[in-house]
Scaffold this motif. Structure first.
Motif, PDB file in Angstrom:
ATOM      1  N   GLY A  90       0.830  -1.202   0.000  1.00  0.00           N
ATOM      2  CA  GLY A  90       0.000   0.000   0.000  1.00  0.00           C
ATOM      3  C   GLY A  90       0.862   1.248   0.000  1.00  0.00           C
ATOM      4  O   GLY A  90       0.858   2.023  -0.928  1.00  0.00           O
ATOM      5  N   ASN A  91       1.644   1.415   1.037  1.00  0.00           N
ATOM      6  CA  ASN A  91       2.564   2.545   1.165  1.00  0.00           C
ATOM      7  C   ASN A  91       3.967   2.010   1.405  1.00  0.00           C
ATOM      8  O   ASN A  91       4.143   0.872   1.832  1.00  0.00           O
ATOM      9  N   GLN A  92       4.943   2.860   1.159  1.00  0.00           N
ATOM     10  CA  GLN A  92       6.316   2.474   1.495  1.00  0.00           C
ATOM     11  C   GLN A  92       6.369   2.191   3.003  1.00  0.00           C
ATOM     12  O   GLN A  92       5.842   2.962   3.800  1.00  0.00           O
ATOM     13  N   THR A  93       6.962   1.065   3.355  1.00  0.00           N
ATOM     14  CA  THR A  93       6.969   0.620   4.750  1.00  0.00           C
ATOM     15  C   THR A  93       8.392   0.360   5.202  1.00  0.00           C
ATOM     16  O   THR A  93       9.123  -0.424   4.594  1.00  0.00           O
ATOM     17  N   ARG A  94       8.771   1.017   6.270  1.00  0.00           N
ATOM     18  CA  ARG A  94      10.118   0.840   6.823  1.00  0.00           C
ATOM     19  C   ARG A  94      10.167  -0.420   7.689  1.00  0.00           C
ATOM     20  O   ARG A  94       9.191  -0.781   8.333  1.00  0.00           O
ATOM     21  N   CYS A  95      11.346  -1.027   7.690  1.00  0.00           N
ATOM     22  CA  CYS A  95      11.564  -2.231   8.487  1.00  0.00           C
ATOM     23  C   CYS A  95      13.053  -2.312   8.798  1.00  0.00           C
ATOM     24  O   CYS A  95      13.881  -1.738   8.079  1.00  0.00           O
ATOM     25  N   PHE A  96      13.387  -3.003   9.866  1.00  0.00           N
ATOM     26  CA  PHE A  96      14.789  -3.298  10.161  1.00  0.00           C
ATOM     27  C   PHE A  96      14.941  -4.805  10.147  1.00  0.00           C
ATOM     28  O   PHE A  96      14.180  -5.510  10.808  1.00  0.00           O
ATOM     29  N   ASN A  97      15.901  -5.312   9.365  1.00  0.00           N
ATOM     30  CA  ASN A  97      16.157  -6.749   9.240  1.00  0.00           C
ATOM     31  C   ASN A  97      17.510  -7.099   9.828  1.00  0.00           C
ATOM     32  O   ASN A  97      18.472  -6.346   9.663  1.00  0.00           O
ATOM     33  N   ARG A  98      17.588  -8.246  10.459  1.00  0.00           N
ATOM     34  CA  ARG A  98      18.874  -8.835  10.846  1.00  0.00           C
ATOM     35  C   ARG A  98      18.776 -10.301  10.439  1.00  0.00           C
ATOM     36  O   ARG A  98      17.948 -11.042  10.959  1.00  0.00           O
ATOM     37  N   ILE A  99      19.614 -10.677   9.473  1.00  0.00           N
ATOM     38  CA  ILE A  99      19.551 -12.010   8.900  1.00  0.00           C
ATOM     39  C   ILE A  99      20.786 -12.789   9.324  1.00  0.00           C
ATOM     40  O   ILE A  99      21.915 -12.316   9.153  1.00  0.00           O
ATOM     41  N   PRO A 153      18.409  -1.288   7.656  1.00  0.00           N
ATOM     42  CA  PRO A 153      17.035  -0.826   7.487  1.00  0.00           C
ATOM     43  C   PRO A 153      16.635  -1.079   6.036  1.00  0.00           C
ATOM     44  O   PRO A 153      17.479  -1.098   5.138  1.00  0.00           O
ATOM     45  N   VAL A 154      15.357  -1.333   5.829  1.00  0.00           N
ATOM     46  CA  VAL A 154      14.836  -1.598   4.491  1.00  0.00           C
ATOM     47  C   VAL A 154      13.552  -0.791   4.336  1.00  0.00           C
ATOM     48  O   VAL A 154      12.801  -0.617   5.291  1.00  0.00           O
ATOM     49  N   LYS A 155      13.326  -0.323   3.124  1.00  0.00           N
ATOM     50  CA  LYS A 155      12.045   0.308   2.789  1.00  0.00           C
ATOM     51  C   LYS A 155      11.374  -0.609   1.777  1.00  0.00           C
ATOM     52  O   LYS A 155      11.828  -0.746   0.655  1.00  0.00           O
ATOM     53  N   TYR A 156      10.298  -1.250   2.223  1.00  0.00           N
ATOM     54  CA  TYR A 156       9.535  -2.124   1.339  1.00  0.00           C
ATOM     55  C   TYR A 156       8.447  -1.307   0.650  1.00  0.00           C
ATOM     56  O   TYR A 156       7.852  -0.412   1.254  1.00  0.00           O
TER      57      TYR A 156
END
Length: 162
Positions: A90-99, A153-156
């Motif tokens: 829907g909208n750009q969504t911020r997230c923080f990933n640690r893989i 950080p990622v912007k989906y």
């Protein structure tokens, strides 16, 4: 003989559940609730990059550039997978990933965190479900001589098709 079968079947079921039934993708909070501390994981997996290159898996500029490309490709593949499974941000969504990755690129743990109220609970549950499916079948496109962790950080956002 029957007594052994009675014990064996539940043990087999529990073992299979532990191997295949647990989610490897979790929010940081869910991981903590399950006793999976990111601090503990950080002690088991070396940082992919580090300001002190002796503490990094990928030490040279070329290795770090390859890591950046591989990480970008992996996140892009995830976006494509989500899109193919009709997941819409829907909208750009911020997230923080640690893989946390095995040396062969297999994802051992994928921890993530969205800002509070960034997604409705149902949408986050669907993201989690699809992410767990994705990491079962997709390896990180770069290998190393040891286990490593990569975070950012990622912007989906939704993939726009022409």
């Amino acid at each position: 003989m029957t007594y052994h079968r009675i014990i064996f079947l539940p043990l087999l079921f529990m073992t299979l559940f532990n191997l295949y039934g647990q989610n490897r993708a979790l929010t940081f909070q869910q991981a903590e609730e399950q006793g999976i501390s990111y601090k503990h994981l950080d002690s088991l997996y070396k940082s992919a990059v580090h300001s002190d290159t002796t503490l990094a898996v990928f030490k040279t500029k070329e290795e770090q550039e390859n890591l950046q490309k591989a990480y970008g490709h992996f996140i892009s593949e995830l976006g494509t997978f989500l899109n193919e499974n009709n997941f819409k941000w829907g909208n750009q969504t911020r997230c923080f990933n640690r893989i946390y990755l095995n040396s062969d690129g297999t994802v051992d743990h994928f921890l993530y965190n969205f800002p509070k109220d960034a997604l409705k609970a149902q949408k986050e549950m669907e993201f989690d479900r699809l992410l767990n499916i994705f990491i079962q079948d997709h390896k990180f496109p770069l290998t190393a001589n040891e286990k490593f962790a990569q975070c950012s950080p990622v912007k989906y956002s939704d993939i726009k098709r022409d």
